[in-house]
Motif scaffolding. Structure first.
Motif, short mmCIF file in Angstrom:
data_model
loop_
_atom_site.label_atom_id
_atom_site.label_comp_id
_atom_site.label_asym_id
_atom_site.label_seq_id
_atom_site.Cartn_x
_atom_site.Cartn_y
_atom_site.Cartn_z
N ALA A 176 3.69 8.54 1.87
CA ALA A 176 4.27 9.72 1.24
C ALA A 176 3.70 10.93 1.97
CB ALA A 176 3.92 9.76 -0.24
N SER A 177 4.57 11.71 2.60
CA SER A 177 4.07 12.78 3.43
C SER A 177 5.06 13.93 3.52
CB SER A 177 3.79 12.26 4.84
OG SER A 177 3.36 13.30 5.68
N GLY A 178 4.53 15.13 3.62
CA GLY A 178 5.36 16.29 3.91
C GLY A 178 5.76 16.32 5.38
N ASP A 179 5.04 15.57 6.22
CA ASP A 179 5.32 15.50 7.65
C ASP A 179 5.42 14.03 8.04
OD1 ASP A 179 5.45 15.60 10.40
OD2 ASP A 179 3.63 16.79 10.65
N PRO A 180 6.62 13.47 8.06
CA PRO A 180 6.80 12.04 8.35
C PRO A 180 6.22 11.59 9.70
CG PRO A 180 8.82 12.97 7.47
CD PRO A 180 7.88 14.12 7.72
N GLN A 181 6.06 12.51 10.65
CA GLN A 181 5.50 12.12 11.95
C GLN A 181 4.04 11.69 11.84
OE1 GLN A 181 6.44 15.43 14.54
NE2 GLN A 181 8.29 14.38 15.21
N LEU A 182 3.38 12.10 10.77
CA LEU A 182 1.99 11.69 10.56
C LEU A 182 1.89 10.22 10.17
CD1 LEU A 182 0.62 14.70 8.48
CD2 LEU A 182 0.22 14.23 10.91
N ALA A 183 2.99 9.63 9.76
CA ALA A 183 2.98 8.30 9.18
C ALA A 183 3.37 7.19 10.15
CB ALA A 183 3.90 8.28 7.96
N ALA A 184 3.09 7.38 11.43
CA ALA A 184 3.39 6.33 12.40
C ALA A 184 2.67 5.05 12.00
CB ALA A 184 2.94 6.77 13.80
N VAL A 235 0.87 -1.18 0.00
CA VAL A 235 0.00 0.00 0.00
C VAL A 235 0.91 1.23 0.00
CG1 VAL A 235 -1.66 1.37 1.33
CG2 VAL A 235 -1.92 -1.11 1.19
N VAL A 236 0.68 2.14 -0.94
CA VAL A 236 1.36 3.43 -0.99
C VAL A 236 0.29 4.47 -0.71
CG1 VAL A 236 2.69 5.06 -2.38
CG2 VAL A 236 3.00 2.58 -2.71
N THR A 237 0.46 5.24 0.37
CA THR A 237 -0.59 6.17 0.74
C THR A 237 -0.09 7.56 1.06
OG1 THR A 237 -2.51 6.51 2.19
CG2 THR A 237 -0.56 5.52 3.21
N ASP A 238 -0.89 8.53 0.66
CA ASP A 238 -0.74 9.90 1.09
C ASP A 238 -1.24 9.94 2.53
OD1 ASP A 238 -0.36 12.69 0.95
OD2 ASP A 238 -2.39 13.04 0.22
N MET A 239 -0.94 10.99 3.26
CA MET A 239 -1.39 11.06 4.64
C MET A 239 -2.58 12.01 4.83
SD MET A 239 0.41 8.76 5.89
CE MET A 239 -0.21 8.91 7.54
N MET A 240 -2.56 13.15 4.17
CA MET A 240 -3.61 14.15 4.34
C MET A 240 -4.66 13.97 3.26
SD MET A 240 -2.49 15.73 7.00
CE MET A 240 -3.50 17.19 7.06
N MET A 241 -5.80 13.38 3.65
CA MET A 241 -6.90 13.13 2.71
C MET A 241 -8.23 13.31 3.43
SD MET A 241 -5.57 9.63 0.85
CE MET A 241 -5.27 8.76 2.39
N PRO A 242 -9.29 13.62 2.68
CA PRO A 242 -10.62 13.69 3.28
C PRO A 242 -11.17 12.29 3.52
CG PRO A 242 -10.77 14.09 0.94
CD PRO A 242 -9.29 13.96 1.26
N VAL A 243 -12.28 12.21 4.16
CA VAL A 243 -13.05 11.00 4.46
C VAL A 243 -12.30 10.14 5.48
CG1 VAL A 243 -14.28 8.98 3.57
CG2 VAL A 243 -14.13 11.04 2.17
N MET A 244 -11.14 9.60 5.11
CA MET A 244 -10.27 8.87 6.03
C MET A 244 -8.85 9.19 5.63
SD MET A 244 -9.66 4.76 6.64
CE MET A 244 -11.29 4.40 7.25
N ALA A 248 3.61 3.17 9.44
CA ALA A 248 4.03 2.80 8.09
C ALA A 248 5.39 2.11 8.18
CB ALA A 248 4.11 4.04 7.20
N ASP A 249 5.68 1.27 7.22
CA ASP A 249 6.97 0.58 7.18
C ASP A 249 8.07 1.45 6.62
OD1 ASP A 249 6.18 -2.16 8.09
OD2 ASP A 249 4.76 -1.83 6.46
N ALA A 250 7.71 2.39 5.79
CA ALA A 250 8.67 3.33 5.22
C ALA A 250 7.92 4.62 4.92
CB ALA A 250 9.29 2.76 3.96
N VAL A 251 8.67 5.73 4.95
CA VAL A 251 8.10 7.04 4.66
C VAL A 251 9.03 7.74 3.67
CG1 VAL A 251 7.40 9.27 5.61
CG2 VAL A 251 7.16 7.20 7.00
N ILE A 252 8.44 8.30 2.64
CA ILE A 252 9.22 9.18 1.78
C ILE A 252 8.63 10.57 1.90
CG2 ILE A 252 10.05 7.44 0.17
CD1 ILE A 252 7.86 8.24 -1.77
N SER A 253 9.50 11.55 2.02
CA SER A 253 9.07 12.93 2.21
C SER A 253 8.70 13.55 0.88
CB SER A 253 10.18 13.73 2.87
OG SER A 253 10.45 13.24 4.15
N LYS A 254 7.62 14.30 0.91
CA LYS A 254 7.21 15.06 -0.27
C LYS A 254 7.96 16.38 -0.27
CE LYS A 254 2.48 13.50 -1.05
NZ LYS A 254 1.11 13.96 -1.06
N PRO A 255 8.37 16.87 -1.40
CA PRO A 255 8.34 16.21 -2.70
C PRO A 255 9.44 15.14 -2.77
CG PRO A 255 9.40 18.33 -2.91
CD PRO A 255 8.95 18.21 -1.48
#
Length: 114
Positions: A76-84, A44-53, A86-93
């Motif tokens: 994939a996040s501009g704020d890696p702390q939001l991705a607790a 699963v590759v996911t953005d962090m900031m999204m509506p609904v969920m 996740a197995d890996a985080v890549i910073s945007k951009p």
């Protein structure tokens, strides 16, 4: 792959498909959760900031369910702390090469690869 921005989903799809991956996408975490429950993916590759969920809740829900708890998650996040969780985080951009490098590592090695 989960992102609420259609242009971002298009770009991610192109990057991942060019790297040889089959891609299914969703516009928010709730739609992604339904899709994962129906047909569990290898990653699963996911953005962090999204509506609904958002991505944080998606990760939490996936980790709580035995059938989906073992699926590697790349956030994939501009704020890696939001991705607790996740197995890996890549910073945007991020560079497309970095996305495919981390995704390939998770697919090859499984959970816990950075």
């Amino acid at each position: 792959m989960v992102d609420d921005e259609p242009a971002q989903r298009f770009m991610l799809r192109r990057i991942l498909e060019r790297a040889g991956h089959e891609v299914t996408d969703a516009g928010d975490g709730a739609a992604a959760l339904r899709a994962v429950r129906e047909s569990p993916p290898d990653l699963v590759v996911t953005d962090m900031m999204m509506p609904v969920m958002d991505g944080s809740e998606l990760i939490r829900q996936l980790r709580c369910e035995p059938a989906t708890a073992g699926i590697p998650i790349l956030a994939a996040s501009g704020d890696p702390q939001l991705a607790a969780g996740a197995d890996a985080v890549i910073s945007k951009p991020y560079r497309p090469e970095r996305l495919t490098e981390v995704a390939d590592g998770l697919l090859r090695e499984g959970r816990g690869v950075q």
